[in-house]
Every structure is written in C-alpha cells, then in structure tokens.
Enzyme design. Structure first.
Site, PDB file in Angstrom:
ATOM      1  N   HIS A  33     -25.021  22.871  26.543  1.00 48.23           N
ATOM      2  CA  HIS A  33     -24.822  21.592  25.857  1.00 48.23           C
ATOM      3  C   HIS A  33     -25.225  20.382  26.681  1.00 48.23           C
ATOM      4  O   HIS A  33     -25.253  19.275  26.167  1.00 48.23           O
ATOM      5  CB  HIS A  33     -23.368  21.433  25.408  1.00 48.23           C
ATOM      6  CG  HIS A  33     -22.419  21.150  26.531  1.00 48.23           C
ATOM      7  ND1 HIS A  33     -21.941  22.118  27.340  1.00 48.23           N
ATOM      8  CD2 HIS A  33     -21.893  19.980  26.986  1.00 48.23           C
ATOM      9  CE1 HIS A  33     -21.140  21.579  28.251  1.00 48.23           C
ATOM     10  NE2 HIS A  33     -21.095  20.280  28.056  1.00 48.23           N
TER      11      HIS A  33
HETATM   12  C1  UD1 Z   1     -18.915  15.779  26.219  1.00 47.63           C
HETATM   13  C2  UD1 Z   1     -18.758  15.425  27.705  1.00 47.63           C
HETATM   14  C3  UD1 Z   1     -19.154  16.616  28.571  1.00 47.63           C
HETATM   15  C4  UD1 Z   1     -18.379  17.856  28.157  1.00 47.63           C
HETATM   16  C5  UD1 Z   1     -18.611  18.095  26.682  1.00 47.63           C
HETATM   17  C6  UD1 Z   1     -17.911  19.310  26.167  1.00 47.63           C
HETATM   18  C7  UD1 Z   1     -19.187  13.079  28.297  1.00 47.63           C
HETATM   19  C8  UD1 Z   1     -20.129  12.161  28.939  1.00 47.63           C
HETATM   20  N1  UD1 Z   1     -19.643  14.320  28.068  1.00 47.63           N
HETATM   21  O1  UD1 Z   1     -20.273  16.005  25.982  1.00 47.63           O
HETATM   22  O2  UD1 Z   1     -18.863  16.320  29.919  1.00 47.63           O
HETATM   23  O3  UD1 Z   1     -18.811  18.955  28.922  1.00 47.63           O
HETATM   24  O4  UD1 Z   1     -18.146  16.946  25.959  1.00 47.63           O
HETATM   25  O5  UD1 Z   1     -18.221  19.525  24.834  1.00 47.63           O
HETATM   26  O6  UD1 Z   1     -18.070  12.701  28.010  1.00 47.63           O
HETATM   27  N2  UD1 Z   1     -20.210  16.035  17.994  1.00 47.63           N
HETATM   28  C9  UD1 Z   1     -19.774  16.675  16.880  1.00 47.63           C
HETATM   29  N3  UD1 Z   1     -18.435  16.862  16.725  1.00 47.63           N
HETATM   30  C10 UD1 Z   1     -17.522  16.433  17.632  1.00 47.63           C
HETATM   31  C11 UD1 Z   1     -17.989  15.770  18.772  1.00 47.63           C
HETATM   32  C12 UD1 Z   1     -19.322  15.585  18.953  1.00 47.63           C
HETATM   33  O7  UD1 Z   1     -20.559  17.083  16.039  1.00 47.63           O
HETATM   34  O8  UD1 Z   1     -16.309  16.645  17.424  1.00 47.63           O
HETATM   35  C13 UD1 Z   1     -21.665  15.845  18.189  1.00 47.63           C
HETATM   36  C14 UD1 Z   1     -22.109  14.457  17.877  1.00 47.63           C
HETATM   37  O9  UD1 Z   1     -23.336  14.534  17.234  1.00 47.63           O
HETATM   38  C15 UD1 Z   1     -22.282  13.815  19.223  1.00 47.63           C
HETATM   39  C16 UD1 Z   1     -22.688  15.009  20.086  1.00 47.63           C
HETATM   40  O10 UD1 Z   1     -21.970  16.118  19.536  1.00 47.63           O
HETATM   41  O11 UD1 Z   1     -23.213  12.799  19.213  1.00 47.63           O
HETATM   42  C17 UD1 Z   1     -22.335  14.879  21.535  1.00 47.63           C
HETATM   43  O12 UD1 Z   1     -20.944  14.566  21.688  1.00 47.63           O
HETATM   44  P1  UD1 Z   1     -20.459  13.647  22.902  1.00 47.63           P
HETATM   45  O13 UD1 Z   1     -18.984  13.500  22.857  1.00 47.63           O
HETATM   46  O14 UD1 Z   1     -21.272  12.416  22.940  1.00 47.63           O
HETATM   47  O15 UD1 Z   1     -20.870  14.468  24.188  1.00 47.63           O
HETATM   48  P2  UD1 Z   1     -20.821  16.042  24.501  1.00 47.63           P
HETATM   49  O16 UD1 Z   1     -22.215  16.530  24.574  1.00 47.63           O
HETATM   50  O17 UD1 Z   1     -19.891  16.756  23.579  1.00 47.63           O
END
Ligand code: UD1
Length: 372
Positions: A208
C-alpha cells in the site's frame, strides 16, 4: 479528593487501533478517565469498524470524521477539529501512536494545548524523507514530552538526536500486546479454508505504500512477482483500497487470490498460516517476527531494523528478480524465529505506569525544559 487526570488517546487509521487498545485498557483498569478520539482518517467498515469489533475496542468518545484527502488536507483538517475538541474537552495528557497523519496532527495540537504529549512508538527512523510517515515520526517526537520506545534502536536514535534520557522510556510494543492477546481467537477463524489455502502452503502479500503502488513502473514489477510466484505456490493478496484502484491498470495472474482489506483476526490468522509474507507495511514486519513467519519487506529501508536483526524480516527492495529468489529461498529454508526484548504483551501496562507517574510527579520538568 485525589486529582484524576483526563487522558486523550488518538486513533486515526487502521494500524492505530491495535496499538491504542492495550494502553486504553491499562489506563481504564487503573480508574483513569480516557477520552478515545477517532480522527476518521480511515472510515470504511473494513479499514476501521471491524478492528473495533475484533479487538473489543469500545466506541470512541469523539469522532472527528476527517476522511481522505491530500497529506496537508488530512493534517490540517485533523488539527482544526482536534483543537476544537481539546478546547471544549481539555485533557492533561494526549497520547498519540505510530506514524500516521493523525499522529502528526494531534501531537502538534496537544503540545500547543499545554497537555503532556506522549508518543507511543517514538524513535523509529527509516531515514527516508520521501515517506510521509518519516516526517510524521520526527515531528511527533519533537513535540512530545514522553517518548515511549518499542525497541532499543529507537532509544539509540532518540539519544543521538539529543533527547534527554528522562524523556525516553523503553516500554515494548503495544501492537504485539494485541497480537498475543488475540492469537488464539485468530487461529480459530475459518479464513484459510474460506480462501481454499492450507496452513504453511501459501504466500501472503500486502502492498500500500505510495512509493510502490502509485509508481506504475514499480507496481508492474511487483505484480509480475506475485503472478510468477502463484505458478509455484498459492498467493493470497490482501489489497488496500489505494492498491485496488492502482491494480485496475495492471495484469495480475488469475492464480493470485485477490481479497480486499481483511479484518484484524482474519489477517492475523492469514499471517500465522503463511509460508512467507511479502509486504511493504511496517506493523506486519513486527507481527511476522513474533509469529516466527518469514517476512520479505518490499522496500529499501525499514524504520524497524530490529525485525531484521532479531526477527524473521529481510529487506529485499523492489527488484522483481531479487524478490522472487528471496521468496523461494525463505519458503525452502525459513529463518529461525526470535523475539525482541520486551515484546511480551505488557507494553500497555508499562505505558500506563509511565504516563500516570509523569502526571502525578510535581517536579517533573515541563516541555519547554525538555527541548534538545
Ligand atoms: C495510511 C498511513 C500509513 C498506514 C496506512 C495503513 C499516513 C500518512 N499513512 O496510509 O502509514 O500504513 O494508512 O492503511 O497516515 N481509503 C478508503 N477507505 C478508507 C481509508 C482510505 O478507501 O477507510 C482510500 C482513499 O481513497 C484514500 C486512500 O485509501 O485516499 C489512502 O488513504 P490514506 O489514509 O490517505 O492513506 P493510507 O494509504 O491508507
């Protein structure tokens, strides 16, 4: 009447929930009032709710509903919402865990509110500034009063950066507290049978990190690795929402069993049953170490070197041929299991002790006296 402090504990994203539970449980068992705050960085049922159910984590007292966004959007929205919350519900201490955007945002707001800020998992360093988490770790440590370290290398990093010894406490690993207390329940889950794989006879993969998933060239190579491996051993690929989106433009072999994000217990069961795990996660490097399962980390750096020096982890980078060769090697000859010091299921208790002592000792130095 004795004074009873209010402690605000923050969780925002999937890897936070299993880290806050042991701290919350230990504090509440001592009669401390805790405000559990969910920032809402992760909000899907499978990225958030299932962890509360599986861990038996009580409902948050406050939900900030931040949602997705750019790095700055997420941090800024969290800061605004948490500042408002602390203004209406003051806390004497703020506890942040790990390295996600909620950690960064709430540590800064907590410090400016005058609360004692405690960072659980302080001192980990990848020394890779391209990782948003590395910025989060360094800043959260800088504004924290109590630096609660999970491993001796983290203590060494903090001392080298000039933090005072009396700020730093080696307390062990709260993620491992949760792992050990839930392992038996996880092993009872029927998830392996549901996916048609057998104990010790499949590879589990997760990806991820933006550096792996958002770069089409790198992702193409990693997709190739999983596809190739699946011709010799079943591969279960638990794809994060970010990864599922990126995979739409890549050809993954039909042999690879692609599943969405897994619940906490199911994912522990999948790790415990795997012949090897391929991942770019931080926490999975730690969980596989304690489970004694070979882990190949698809990155060139790790902030958790102890999982390499005293665990089952190997940093293999992102070059497909190197990953494939390493995977076949560890499946054939797995490394001997080892467990780092204090990864014993009692980190939450130690943290509660340190925190409550620091809040009751009158001559404990204030944050401004702690600046390195
Ligand atoms: C975040 C953390 C990372 C952790 C990871 C675990 C930061 C900088 N990064 O990254 O350290 O290892 O979580 O998962 O805080 N999304 C969904 N559903 C959700 C949440 C997110 O679909 O419930 C999608 C959205 O499109 C979003 C993308 O996932 O834009 C990324 O989510 P985000 O919270 O920005 O970062 P992670 O990659 O999850």
């Amino acid at each position: 009447m004795p004074h009873s402090p209010v402690i605000s504990i923050v969780a925002g994203a999937r890897p936070n929930f299993m880290k806050v539970k042991p701290v919350l449980a230990a504090l509440e068992a001592r009669g401390t009032r805790v405000d559990l705050v969910h920032t809402g960085q992760h909000y899907d049922a499978l990225m958030s709710d299932v962890f509360f159910d599986d861990l038996g984590l009580r409902a948050p007292d406050f939900h900030l509903s931040i949602g997705s966004g750019t790095q700055a959007e997420q941090v800024a929205k969290t800061m605004l919402a948490y500042e408002g919350l602390l203004a209406s519900h003051p806390a004497e201490a703020v506890v942040v865990v790990g390295d996600v955007n909620a950690t960064l945002a709430c540590s800064i707001v907590g410090a400016k509110s005058g609360a004692t800020v405690a960072h659980v998992e302080a001192g980990l360093r990848s020394r890779d500034w391209a990782m948003p988490e590395e910025v989060n770790r360094v800043v959260a440590d800088r504004v924290s009063d109590l630096l609660l370290a999970s491993s001796p290398d983290a203590v060494t990093n903090l001392l080298a950066e000039g933090y005072r010894e009396d700020q730093i406490h080696l307390v062990g690993n709260t993620m491992i507290d949760s792992l050990l207390s839930n392992l038996d329940r996880a092993r009872d889950r029927p998830v392996l049978a549901a996916l048609g794989v057998r104990q010790g006879d499949y590879v589990l993969a997760t990806l991820h990190r933006p550096s792996n998933v958002d770069d089409p060239e790198v992702l193409r190579g990693l997709v190739h690795v999983l596809s190739e491996l699946s011709s010799t051993v079943p591969v279960v690929f638990a794809a994060h929402p970010r990864t599922s989106k990126a995979l739409e433009s890549h050809q993954l072999s039909k042999n690879v069993i692609v599943v969405g994000p897994q619940g906490y217990l199911d994912f522990i069961a999948l790790q415990a049953g795997a012949a090897a795990v391929l991942t770019d996660s931080g926490g999975i490097q730690e969980e596989t170490t304690v489970l004694g399962i070979p882990c190949l980390t698809l990155r060139t750096t790790t902030e958790r070197p102890i999982t390499v020096s005293e665990g089952t982890n190997q940093l293999v980078g992102v070059k497909p041929e190197a990953i494939l060769a390493a995977a076949l090697r560890v499946i054939d000859v797995p490394p001997a299991p080892r467990r780092p010091e204090l990864w014993d299921g009692k980190a939450g208790e130690r943290i509660a002790d340190v925190l409550l002592r620091s809040l009751t000792v009158a001559d404990w130095p204030r944050p401004t006296e702690r600046i390195p």
